[in-house]
Design an enzyme around this catalytic site. Structure first.
Site, PDB file in Angstrom:
ATOM      1  N   ASN A   9     -55.844 -29.384 -25.864  1.00  0.00           N
ATOM      2  CA  ASN A   9     -55.361 -29.102 -27.025  1.00  0.00           C
ATOM      3  C   ASN A   9     -56.326 -28.403 -28.061  1.00  0.00           C
ATOM      4  OD1 ASN A   9     -54.483 -29.850 -29.837  1.00  0.00           O
ATOM      5  ND2 ASN A   9     -55.089 -31.910 -29.967  1.00  0.00           N
ATOM      6  N   TRP A  10     -56.130 -27.299 -28.519  1.00  0.00           N
ATOM      7  CA  TRP A  10     -57.195 -26.496 -28.956  1.00  0.00           C
ATOM      8  C   TRP A  10     -57.275 -26.878 -30.552  1.00  0.00           C
ATOM      9  CZ3 TRP A  10     -55.905 -20.767 -26.724  1.00  0.00           C
ATOM     10  CH2 TRP A  10     -56.127 -21.044 -25.463  1.00  0.00           C
ATOM     11  N   LYS A  11     -56.149 -27.643 -31.001  1.00  0.00           N
ATOM     12  CA  LYS A  11     -56.392 -28.011 -32.529  1.00  0.00           C
ATOM     13  C   LYS A  11     -56.393 -26.784 -33.538  1.00  0.00           C
ATOM     14  CE  LYS A  11     -58.663 -32.331 -31.196  1.00  0.00           C
ATOM     15  NZ  LYS A  11     -59.203 -33.416 -31.533  1.00  0.00           N
ATOM     16  N   HIS A  95     -50.049 -36.817 -32.081  1.00  0.00           N
ATOM     17  CA  HIS A  95     -51.501 -36.891 -31.985  1.00  0.00           C
ATOM     18  C   HIS A  95     -52.111 -37.682 -33.180  1.00  0.00           C
ATOM     19  CE1 HIS A  95     -55.586 -35.450 -31.953  1.00  0.00           C
ATOM     20  NE2 HIS A  95     -55.249 -35.103 -30.906  1.00  0.00           N
ATOM     21  N   GLU A  97     -54.375 -37.085 -35.007  1.00  0.00           N
ATOM     22  CA  GLU A  97     -54.803 -36.335 -36.355  1.00  0.00           C
ATOM     23  C   GLU A  97     -53.785 -36.358 -37.095  1.00  0.00           C
ATOM     24  OE1 GLU A  97     -56.898 -33.346 -34.032  1.00  0.00           O
ATOM     25  OE2 GLU A  97     -58.549 -34.768 -33.498  1.00  0.00           O
ATOM     26  N   GLU A 167     -54.839 -42.176 -26.223  1.00  0.00           N
ATOM     27  CA  GLU A 167     -56.117 -41.461 -26.869  1.00  0.00           C
ATOM     28  C   GLU A 167     -56.664 -42.391 -27.588  1.00  0.00           C
ATOM     29  OE1 GLU A 167     -56.136 -36.981 -26.337  1.00  0.00           O
ATOM     30  OE2 GLU A 167     -54.875 -37.454 -28.328  1.00  0.00           O
ATOM     31  N   GLY A 173     -63.290 -36.628 -30.130  1.00  0.00           N
ATOM     32  CA  GLY A 173     -64.161 -35.675 -30.929  1.00  0.00           C
ATOM     33  C   GLY A 173     -65.645 -36.395 -31.055  1.00  0.00           C
ATOM     34  N   SER A 213     -62.872 -37.570 -25.792  1.00  0.00           N
ATOM     35  CA  SER A 213     -63.923 -36.877 -25.315  1.00  0.00           C
ATOM     36  C   SER A 213     -63.840 -36.806 -23.666  1.00  0.00           C
ATOM     37  CB  SER A 213     -65.134 -37.746 -25.621  1.00  0.00           C
ATOM     38  OG  SER A 213     -65.094 -37.912 -27.015  1.00  0.00           O
ATOM     39  N   GLY A 234     -59.736 -32.108 -25.963  1.00  0.00           N
ATOM     40  CA  GLY A 234     -59.781 -31.495 -27.102  1.00  0.00           C
ATOM     41  C   GLY A 234     -60.935 -30.345 -27.072  1.00  0.00           C
ATOM     42  N   GLY A 235     -62.049 -30.784 -27.433  1.00  0.00           N
ATOM     43  CA  GLY A 235     -63.196 -30.207 -27.256  1.00  0.00           C
ATOM     44  C   GLY A 235     -63.521 -29.245 -25.982  1.00  0.00           C
TER      45      GLY A 235
HETATM   46  C1  PEP Z   1     -57.395 -34.712 -28.628  1.00  0.00           C
HETATM   47  O1  PEP Z   1     -57.750 -34.176 -29.477  1.00  0.00           O
HETATM   48  O2  PEP Z   1     -56.633 -34.976 -28.013  1.00  0.00           O
HETATM   49  C2  PEP Z   1     -58.973 -34.920 -27.982  1.00  0.00           C
HETATM   50  C3  PEP Z   1     -58.761 -35.846 -26.971  1.00  0.00           C
HETATM   51  O3  PEP Z   1     -60.026 -34.352 -28.544  1.00  0.00           O
HETATM   52  P1  PEP Z   1     -61.334 -34.492 -27.857  1.00  0.00           P
HETATM   53  O4  PEP Z   1     -61.347 -34.487 -26.282  1.00  0.00           O
HETATM   54  O5  PEP Z   1     -62.435 -33.581 -28.474  1.00  0.00           O
HETATM   55  O6  PEP Z   1     -62.217 -35.708 -27.935  1.00  0.00           O
END
Ligand code: PEP
Length: 251
Positions: A9-11, A95, A97, A167, A173, A213, A234-235
């Site tokens: 997920n590049w957000k 998600h 967010e 999640e 994040g 993460s 994500g990251g």
């Molecule tokens: C996400 O946004 O779905 C996520 C899991 O982010 P991160 O891996 O950066 O925690």
């Protein structure tokens, strides 16, 4: 056996050149991998460019959100057919967010899931508890409530299109991932709930990803859990080498 599924997920990150570069870098590094389903979910404005960079690769395209109506006066929204038109296979729905920063409700998420499945898109349906909810011992109630409300009215045939992504919000994040034991506990609870809502066969077929993460260093341990069928990163998915390393750990 459920095939492993790792999605990125590049957000709200990258730009056009960066998105194309990330996609083509991954396509090159992950060539030939068939044992893992792979997807990337760029910002919607870059879907078409990324689709081109991924054409004839083994990496599928996903969107980060969708609206449930088919067309019309919904300024700023994007329909399922539009996503399919730019070659999306998957769409992230619910998600954290969008739940917590944009204010999406379980009812809206349910409408989006229903519309996505009816259109032939494969939803990645996100659920997860806040830190204060975990600390108050409410993880199971919160996550089970999100699953039940999100999937309300979807029959067994439809629900088989869904990948659930557990999640925990406190892990997204933050660099602090859930331990494999914490992840397995919630994944097993979700699978049991799916068995209760549908049947054991449906529950055994639905993939449940972990997100929060996830990175190369914790991929093997998380993926060793019986009910962890994949990862939503994500990251780490913004770095070709890290995302490729996660997939190669599992392949
Ligand atoms: C996400 O946004 O779905 C996520 C899991 O982010 P991160 O891996 O950066 O925690």
């Amino acid at each position: 056996m459920r095939k492993a599924f790792i999605a990125g997920n590049w957000k709200m990150n990258t730009n056009c050149a960066g998105a194309e570069g990330l996609a083509s870098g991954l396509a090159e590094k992950l060539k030939g991998i068939e044992t893992v389903d792979i997807a990337v979910c760029p910002p919607s404005v870059y879907l078409q460019s990324v689709a081109k960079a991924l054409s004839s690769s083994n990496i599928a395209l996903g969107a980060q959100d969708v609206y449930f109506e088919g067309s019309g006066a919904y300024t700023g929204e994007i329909s399922c057919e539009m996503l399919k038109d730019v070659c999306c296979t998957y769409v992230i729905i619910g998600h954290s967010e969008r739940r917590h920063k944009i204010g999406e409700t379980d009812e809206l998420i349910n409408k989006k899931l229903s519309a996505a499945i009816s259109s032939g898109l494969l939803p990645i349906f996100c659920v997860g508890e806040l830190l204060e909810q975990r600390e108050a011992g409410e993880t199971e109630t919160v996550v089970a409530g999100q699953v039940k409300k999100g999937l309300a009215g979807l029959n067994a045939d439809k629900v088989l299109a869904v990948t659930v992504a557990y999640e925990p919000v406190w892990a997204i994040g933050t660099g602090v991932n859930a331990t494999s034991q914490q992840a397995q506990e919630v994944h097993a609870m979700i699978r049991q709930l799916l068995a209760d809502m549908y049947d054991e066969s449906v529950a055994q077929q639905i993939r449940i990803q972990y997100g929060g993460s996830a990175k190369p260093a914790n991929t093997a341990e998380l993926m060793a859990c019986e009910d962890v069928d994949g990862l939503l990163g994500g990251g780490a998915s913004l770095k070709v080498n890290d995302f490729a390393a996660m997939i190669k750990t599992v392949a």
